[in-house]
Scaffold this motif. Structure first.
Motif, short mmCIF file in Angstrom:
data_model
loop_
_atom_site.label_atom_id
_atom_site.label_comp_id
_atom_site.label_asym_id
_atom_site.label_seq_id
_atom_site.Cartn_x
_atom_site.Cartn_y
_atom_site.Cartn_z
N PHE A 186 -13.51 12.66 4.17
CA PHE A 186 -13.38 13.53 5.34
C PHE A 186 -11.98 13.37 5.96
O PHE A 186 -11.84 12.85 7.08
CB PHE A 186 -14.45 13.18 6.38
CG PHE A 186 -15.85 13.24 5.86
CD1 PHE A 186 -16.43 14.44 5.49
CD2 PHE A 186 -16.60 12.07 5.74
CE1 PHE A 186 -17.74 14.50 5.02
CE2 PHE A 186 -17.91 12.11 5.27
CZ PHE A 186 -18.49 13.33 4.90
N PRO A 187 -10.93 13.81 5.29
CA PRO A 187 -9.56 13.58 5.80
C PRO A 187 -9.22 14.34 7.07
O PRO A 187 -8.21 14.03 7.70
CB PRO A 187 -8.69 14.05 4.62
CG PRO A 187 -9.53 15.03 3.89
CD PRO A 187 -10.93 14.51 4.00
N TRP A 188 -10.04 15.30 7.46
CA TRP A 188 -9.75 16.09 8.67
C TRP A 188 -10.35 15.46 9.94
O TRP A 188 -10.16 15.97 11.03
CB TRP A 188 -10.31 17.51 8.51
CG TRP A 188 -11.78 17.54 8.21
CD1 TRP A 188 -12.80 17.53 9.12
CD2 TRP A 188 -12.39 17.57 6.93
NE1 TRP A 188 -14.01 17.55 8.48
CE2 TRP A 188 -13.79 17.59 7.12
CE3 TRP A 188 -11.89 17.60 5.63
CZ2 TRP A 188 -14.68 17.61 6.06
CZ3 TRP A 188 -12.79 17.63 4.57
CH2 TRP A 188 -14.16 17.63 4.79
N ASP A 189 -11.08 14.35 9.82
CA ASP A 189 -11.68 13.68 10.96
C ASP A 189 -10.62 12.85 11.68
O ASP A 189 -10.03 11.94 11.09
CB ASP A 189 -12.83 12.79 10.50
CG ASP A 189 -13.71 12.31 11.64
OD1 ASP A 189 -13.16 12.06 12.74
OD2 ASP A 189 -14.93 12.17 11.45
N LEU A 229 -9.69 17.99 18.95
CA LEU A 229 -9.98 16.86 18.06
C LEU A 229 -11.08 17.25 17.08
O LEU A 229 -12.15 17.71 17.49
CB LEU A 229 -10.42 15.64 18.88
CG LEU A 229 -9.33 14.80 19.54
CD1 LEU A 229 -8.51 15.61 20.53
CD2 LEU A 229 -9.96 13.59 20.24
N LYS A 230 -10.83 17.06 15.80
CA LYS A 230 -11.80 17.42 14.76
C LYS A 230 -12.58 16.18 14.33
O LYS A 230 -12.01 15.12 14.13
CB LYS A 230 -11.10 18.03 13.55
CG LYS A 230 -10.29 19.28 13.87
CD LYS A 230 -9.55 19.77 12.63
CE LYS A 230 -8.69 20.99 12.96
NZ LYS A 230 -7.58 20.67 13.91
N ALA A 231 -13.90 16.32 14.18
CA ALA A 231 -14.75 15.22 13.73
C ALA A 231 -15.88 15.78 12.89
O ALA A 231 -16.27 16.94 13.03
CB ALA A 231 -15.29 14.44 14.92
N VAL A 232 -16.43 14.93 12.03
CA VAL A 232 -17.51 15.33 11.13
C VAL A 232 -18.85 15.00 11.79
O VAL A 232 -19.01 13.92 12.37
CB VAL A 232 -17.40 14.61 9.78
CG1 VAL A 232 -18.50 15.07 8.82
CG2 VAL A 232 -16.03 14.86 9.16
N GLY A 233 -19.81 15.91 11.70
CA GLY A 233 -21.13 15.70 12.29
C GLY A 233 -21.92 14.63 11.55
O GLY A 233 -21.76 14.43 10.34
N ASN A 234 -22.81 13.94 12.27
CA ASN A 234 -23.60 12.86 11.68
C ASN A 234 -24.47 13.33 10.53
O ASN A 234 -24.67 12.61 9.55
CB ASN A 234 -24.46 12.21 12.76
CG ASN A 234 -23.63 11.46 13.78
OD1 ASN A 234 -22.52 11.03 13.50
ND2 ASN A 234 -24.18 11.30 14.98
#
Length: 341
Positions: free
Chosen positions: A264-267, A297-302
């Motif tokens: 997930f490089p965009w997190d 801010l970009k993050a990946v969902g659980n």
């Protein structure tokens, strides 16, 4: 794909021809004598710097060295890496200028060159298109890649990269245009003169501790390319070399959760649990988000993370709950506690 195509280490993609790993075919290395001389001097001078730190350097100089190590690390991790290489968040002009200045203390080329090479690393990871191809061994991926000329395949792939966003950024291009005098002054000259002027440090101690700080910062960053591609768990994708390495995270303020980062490089957190003491870079970004200087801010969902762990993970979980080695009695205790709420 035909066997011949696989032997040649290539596959076809809609966008371009991509290399597949491992791709460490024998090559004849072409030495970069300038870099060899520079690193040789850095190492010798750093040994003398350690001696001076023990015998005569003032505590203020040692403290300045530690502070600037942290500043250089944040300029690299929060700036060159998470902001400019991956665009995991956006920053206002004041924050961009601050991060650019901090990155100068690291002496790791300009932000433009750093971000460009890092994008190349992710796009062609562990192949000859990767500047620090880990399949060529620990030493090569750590520092050896800087002691030789870039692999022809890496040069070829570099021309395919889209770096238009970097070229359009005035802060990045200003630093690139004046990189040698600008970075050299901020990284080496100013800290040396500062210590000499404000607390009468000797030139020998001020200069050699500056070199020591730069070398330690370089090796910490190099560990992400080497140790984090060789040692650790792979909870998110067991089929790639990047691994979770806590020691590397300590040295780099949060960049050692490398298996997660490559998946997930965009997190912007570069880790599943971004807000913890081993990921100070995330806390730094969150602080400026609170100020309003960092945004989007970009993050990946659980749920996405959990599905990826189940599909391609190696069955380990460095974060605790769900670890395959978790004792059954601990699970029962946790269930009882949950029922009590």
């Amino acid at each position: 794909m035909t066997p011949n195509a696989r032997d040649e280490g290539h596959i076809k993609d809609e966008a371009c021809e991509l290399l597949i790993a491992p791709q460490a075919s024998p090559i004849k290395y072409e030495a970069s004598y300038i870099n060899i001389a520079m690193f040789a001097y850095f190492h010798v001078a750093s040994v003398y710097g350690i001696y001076l730190a023990i015998t005569e350097a003032k505590w203020a100089t040692i403290l300045l060295t530690i502070i600037l190590y942290g500043a250089a690390t944040l300029g690299t991790t929060a700036g060159a890496h998470r902001l400019w290489a991956h665009r995991t968040y956006k920053a206002t002009l004041p924050l961009q200028i601050l991060l650019m200045l901090l990155q100068c203390f690291a002496c790791q080329y300009s932000i433009f060159h750093w971000a460009r090479d890092h994008r190349l690393h992710h796009k062609f990871s562990d192949t000859d298109g990767d500047p620090h191809n880990a399949t060529r061994g620990f030493f090569f991926s750590h520092i050896g890649w800087l002691l030789v000329k870039k692999h022809p395949e890496a040069k070829k792939r570099m021309r395919m990269l889209d770096v238009s966003d970097l070229k359009a950024n005035k802060v990045v291009m200003f630093q690139k245009k004046y990189s040698t005098p600008f970075i050299g002054t901020i990284c080496f000259i100013l800290p040396t003169l500062f210590a000499m002027y404000f607390w009468n440090e000797t030139f020998a101690s001020a200069w050699h501790l500056t070199i020591l700080r730069v070398l330690l910062s370089l090796h910490a960053t190099f560990l992400v390319n080497s140790a984090a591609h060789a040692f650790g768990n792979k909870p998110y994708d067991k089929n790639i070399t990047p691994s979770q390495n806590i020691s590397v995270s300590l040295a780099t303020l949060g960049e050692g959760y490398h298996n997660y980062h490559h998946v997930f490089p965009w997190d912007y957190r570069a880790a599943e649990l971004g807000n913890n003491a081993l990921n100070f870079t995330t806390l730094f970004i969150d602080f400026f988000a609170w100020l309003g200087w960092a945004y989007d801010l970009k993050a990946v969902g659980n749920e996405v993370i959990a599905k990826r762990v189940e599909r391609t993970g190696d069955g380990t979980n460095l974060w605790g709950w769900g670890d395959k080695d978790m004792p059954k009695e601990h699970e029962e205790i946790a269930k009882v506690l949950c029922k009590g709420h």
